[in-house]
Design a protein around this motif. Structure first.
Motif, PDB file in Angstrom:
ATOM      1  N   ASP A   1       0.857  -1.179   0.000  1.00 44.24           N
ATOM      2  CA  ASP A   1       0.000   0.000   0.000  1.00 44.24           C
ATOM      3  C   ASP A   1       0.902   1.242   0.000  1.00 44.24           C
ATOM      4  OD1 ASP A   1      -2.716   1.300   0.680  1.00 44.24           O
ATOM      5  OD2 ASP A   1      -1.364   2.060   2.227  1.00 44.24           O
ATOM      6  N   ARG A   2       0.669   2.133  -0.970  1.00 45.26           N
ATOM      7  CA  ARG A   2       1.567   3.276  -1.161  1.00 45.26           C
ATOM      8  C   ARG A   2       1.636   4.186   0.072  1.00 45.26           C
ATOM      9  NH1 ARG A   2       1.904   6.621  -6.686  1.00 45.26           N
ATOM     10  NH2 ARG A   2       1.202   4.597  -7.428  1.00 45.26           N
ATOM     11  N   ALA A   3       0.464   4.433   0.697  1.00 42.63           N
ATOM     12  CA  ALA A   3       0.446   5.311   1.873  1.00 42.63           C
ATOM     13  C   ALA A   3       1.262   4.681   3.010  1.00 42.63           C
ATOM     14  CB  ALA A   3      -0.991   5.545   2.315  1.00 42.63           C
ATOM     15  N   ASP A   4       1.144   3.349   3.109  1.00 42.03           N
ATOM     16  CA  ASP A   4       1.886   2.641   4.146  1.00 42.03           C
ATOM     17  C   ASP A   4       3.403   2.736   3.881  1.00 42.03           C
ATOM     18  OD1 ASP A   4       2.304   0.694   6.284  1.00 42.03           O
ATOM     19  OD2 ASP A   4       2.791  -0.703   4.657  1.00 42.03           O
ATOM     20  N   LEU A   5       3.799   2.609   2.609  1.00 38.17           N
ATOM     21  CA  LEU A   5       5.234   2.701   2.279  1.00 38.17           C
ATOM     22  C   LEU A   5       5.765   4.090   2.627  1.00 38.17           C
ATOM     23  CD1 LEU A   5       5.414   0.852  -1.199  1.00 38.17           C
ATOM     24  CD2 LEU A   5       5.858  -0.090   1.074  1.00 38.17           C
ATOM     25  N   THR A   6       4.965   5.113   2.321  1.00 40.96           N
ATOM     26  CA  THR A   6       5.396   6.486   2.624  1.00 40.96           C
ATOM     27  C   THR A   6       5.560   6.674   4.136  1.00 40.96           C
ATOM     28  OG1 THR A   6       4.308   7.287   0.648  1.00 40.96           O
ATOM     29  CG2 THR A   6       4.783   8.939   2.317  1.00 40.96           C
ATOM     30  N   GLU A   7       4.598   6.140   4.909  1.00 40.16           N
ATOM     31  CA  GLU A   7       4.704   6.203   6.370  1.00 40.16           C
ATOM     32  C   GLU A   7       6.014   5.568   6.837  1.00 40.16           C
ATOM     33  OE1 GLU A   7       3.030   7.579   8.937  1.00 40.16           O
ATOM     34  OE2 GLU A   7       1.951   8.549   7.296  1.00 40.16           O
ATOM     35  N   ARG A   8       6.291   4.387   6.275  1.00 43.91           N
ATOM     36  CA  ARG A   8       7.506   3.661   6.694  1.00 43.91           C
ATOM     37  C   ARG A   8       8.766   4.466   6.390  1.00 43.91           C
ATOM     38  NH1 ARG A   8       6.789  -2.333   7.013  1.00 43.91           N
ATOM     39  NH2 ARG A   8       4.542  -2.606   6.992  1.00 43.91           N
ATOM     40  N   LEU A   9       8.773   5.150   5.247  1.00 42.50           N
ATOM     41  CA  LEU A   9       9.927   5.978   4.893  1.00 42.50           C
ATOM     42  C   LEU A   9      10.088   7.120   5.893  1.00 42.50           C
ATOM     43  CD1 LEU A   9      12.117   7.174   2.973  1.00 42.50           C
ATOM     44  CD2 LEU A   9      10.259   8.316   1.753  1.00 42.50           C
ATOM     45  N   ILE A  10       8.977   7.816   6.139  1.00 43.11           N
ATOM     46  CA  ILE A  10       9.028   8.998   7.012  1.00 43.11           C
ATOM     47  C   ILE A  10       9.418   8.610   8.442  1.00 43.11           C
ATOM     48  CG2 ILE A  10       7.541  10.745   8.083  1.00 43.11           C
ATOM     49  CD1 ILE A  10       6.107  10.952   5.371  1.00 43.11           C
ATOM     50  N   GLU A  11       8.973   7.432   8.853  1.00 41.51           N
ATOM     51  CA  GLU A  11       9.288   6.998  10.225  1.00 41.51           C
ATOM     52  C   GLU A  11      10.647   6.305  10.316  1.00 41.51           C
ATOM     53  OE1 GLU A  11       5.957   4.637  11.350  1.00 41.51           O
ATOM     54  OE2 GLU A  11       4.589   6.358  11.290  1.00 41.51           O
ATOM     55  N   GLY A  12      11.370   6.228   9.192  1.00 40.16           N
ATOM     56  CA  GLY A  12      12.709   5.627   9.204  1.00 40.16           C
ATOM     57  C   GLY A  12      12.676   4.113   9.292  1.00 40.16           C
ATOM     58  N   ARG A  13      11.510   3.497   8.951  1.00 38.99           N
ATOM     59  CA  ARG A  13      11.423   2.034   9.019  1.00 38.99           C
ATOM     60  C   ARG A  13      11.782   1.397   7.687  1.00 38.99           C
ATOM     61  NH1 ARG A  13       6.185   0.246  10.202  1.00 38.99           N
ATOM     62  NH2 ARG A  13       5.247   2.308   9.994  1.00 38.99           N
ATOM     63  N   GLN A  14      11.881   2.195   6.638  1.00 32.74           N
ATOM     64  CA  GLN A  14      12.350   1.672   5.354  1.00 32.74           C
ATOM     65  C   GLN A  14      13.486   2.555   4.852  1.00 32.74           C
ATOM     66  OE1 GLN A  14       8.987   1.199   2.716  1.00 32.74           O
ATOM     67  NE2 GLN A  14       8.917  -0.990   3.051  1.00 32.74           N
ATOM     68  N   LYS A  15      14.409   1.929   4.125  1.00 29.32           N
ATOM     69  CA  LYS A  15      15.628   2.631   3.727  1.00 29.32           C
ATOM     70  C   LYS A  15      15.464   3.340   2.383  1.00 29.32           C
ATOM     71  CE  LYS A  15      18.814  -0.579   5.986  1.00 29.32           C
ATOM     72  NZ  LYS A  15      18.037  -1.744   6.455  1.00 29.32           N
ATOM     73  N   TYR A  16      16.407   4.208   2.098  1.00 33.94           N
ATOM     74  CA  TYR A  16      16.601   4.770   0.756  1.00 33.94           C
ATOM     75  C   TYR A  16      18.105   4.892   0.557  1.00 33.94           C
ATOM     76  CZ  TYR A  16      17.223   9.116   3.375  1.00 33.94           C
ATOM     77  OH  TYR A  16      17.658  10.059   4.268  1.00 33.94           O
ATOM     78  N   SER A  17      18.522   5.134  -0.683  1.00 32.03           N
ATOM     79  CA  SER A  17      19.959   5.063  -0.961  1.00 32.03           C
ATOM     80  C   SER A  17      20.770   6.061  -0.129  1.00 32.03           C
ATOM     81  CB  SER A  17      20.216   5.319  -2.453  1.00 32.03           C
ATOM     82  OG  SER A  17      21.600   5.221  -2.696  1.00 32.03           O
ATOM     83  N   SER A  18      21.877   5.557   0.401  1.00 29.96           N
ATOM     84  CA  SER A  18      22.798   6.343   1.230  1.00 29.96           C
ATOM     85  C   SER A  18      23.266   7.620   0.525  1.00 29.96           C
ATOM     86  CB  SER A  18      24.018   5.488   1.569  1.00 29.96           C
ATOM     87  OG  SER A  18      24.550   4.905   0.380  1.00 29.96           O
TER      88      SER A  18
END
Ligand SMILES: CC(C)(COP(=O)(O)OP(=O)(O)OC[C@H]1O[C@@H](n2cnc3c(N)ncnc32)[C@H](O)[C@@H]1OP(=O)(O)O)[C@@H](O)C(=O)NCCC(=O)NCCSC(=O)Cc1ccccc1
Length: 328
Positions: A104-121
């Motif tokens: 779910d896109r909204a869930d993925l965005t939440e995870r990013l904002i909360e630092g629970r999912q990564k993005y490139s260093s």
């Protein structure tokens, strides 16, 4: 989470026949599509990688985006605008690919904002001068191309197809970066120094984009067996170094690695070891700009709430109208 794509019961949720069909599809180098049965681990790995990739594109708009208002000419501003917009588009294709797996896109965005999912260093380093815009195009998009061209043959159909268009656009991004640097190198002594300074700061972080060395990469073996990844982190890093060294010579800059030299026997360049402790620190959230990048994303998301609400209200109105039309 959409449950329509979840696996049927059995071993790893699989009837043996479905498992065999999945394995045979992978072995024949054919694509797995959203409605095909897949092991839960395969689905999870793809959601993880595709979501991280999507987040990287979206967060990746920030370092260069900071220079849009300060671009030195209208031409450079228009080019940079187009590039940053492309990155938004890449993020959106990738979120769509993740949705085909039930995410779910909204869930993925939440995870990013909360630092629970990564993005490139790489996007946690600051852009200190306009030369950084050129070096990001040359190095970061160059690294992205090395990493993503093989992903066009990834075993999951929607991801592989998204990569085809993304790679074409990355290729334009890399060229605009190199052309910008070529122009600066033909300029004043100060401009040439700006380019060298940007090269010195971005070289090692760019090598780190490919991930930890193979012997410290927990996901590689399984991802390669599933043909999600086609090459190991170290193979792709080597490819990037071999591709970039002659480009640096042509440009007239020095890559900041005293161990960098051609190895006749291997047919590749030898190069020094990136600072893996630094990579781990940045991945864990302790890079120069991690807090700033995540906070900016959170603010943009909150400020965009009215757009999402308006779009939802509009869609509901359209649906109600369509239903009324169907009844009449
Ligand atoms: C190669 C790798 C990144 C990592 O291999 P894997 O097999 O997945 O993992 P591995 O076992 O080797 O690592 C262990 C753990 O470390 C994590 N980690 C590793 N490296 C990094 C890192 N550098 N940064 C942060 N985290 C990293 C990794 O996720 C894993 O964590 P987890 O287990 O999840 O907790 C792979 O996911 C991939 O190819 N992704 C697709 C490409 C993609 O996402 N590209 C993004 C750039 S797009 C772009 O540049 C376009 C652009 C240009 C200009 C401007 C704007 C935009």
């Amino acid at each position: 989470m959409d449950t329509t794509h979840s696996s049927p019961p059995g071993a790893d949720g699989a009837e043996p026949v479905l498992q065999r069909h999945f394995e045979a599809t992978i072995a024949r180098d054919q694509r797995i599509e959203p409605r095909d049965w897949m092991p839960e681990g395969y689905r999870r790995t793809l959601v993880r990688q595709i979501a991280q990739h999507a987040h990287s594109e979206i967060i990746g708009m920030q370092p260069e985006g900071e220079w849009i208002t300060r671009a030195p000419s209208l031409r450079r501003k228009a080019i940079l605008f187009a590039k940053v917009q492309d990155e938004a588009g890449h993020g959106l294709y990738l979120y769509s690919a993740a949705e085909t797996l039930g995410a779910d896109r909204a869930d993925l965005t939440e995870r990013l904002i909360e630092g629970r999912q990564k993005y490139s260093s790489i996007f946690n380093y600051p852009t200190l001068s306009f030369a950084d815009v050129g070096v990001i195009g040359w190095f970061v998009d160059g690294a992205a191309i090395c990493n993503q061209v093989p992903l066009c043959r990834s075993s999951y159909g929607p991801y592989a197809r998204a990569m085809v268009r993304i790679c074409k656009e990355e290729s334009f991004h890399q060229r605009q970066g190199y052309e910008l640097l070529m122009t600066m190198m033909r300029g004043t002594k100060e401009q040439r120094e700006m380019v060298q300074d940007a090269v010195d700061r971005w070289w090692w972080p760019s090598l780190m984009m490919f991930g930890p060395p193979d012997d410290a990469s927990p996901n590689s073996a399984q991802s390669m067996a599933w043909k999600i990844k086609r090459h190991s982190n170290d193979e792709l890093r080597q490819r990037f170094v071999d591709m970039t060294v002659p480009q640096a010579e042509k440009l007239g800059v020095t890559l900041p690695d005293p161990e960098l030299r051609w190895n006749e026997e291997r047919g590749h360049h030898d190069f020094g070891t990136p600072d893996w402790d630094e990579l781990m620190r940045v991945i864990k959230g302790d890079g120069p700009c991690n807090a700033q990048r995540t906070e900016r994303r959170r603010t943009a998301h909150e400020e965009g709430a009215w757009v999402r609400e308006a779009a939802t209200a509009h869609a509901a109105k359209q649906a109600a109208r369509a239903q009324k039309g169907a009844v009449a």
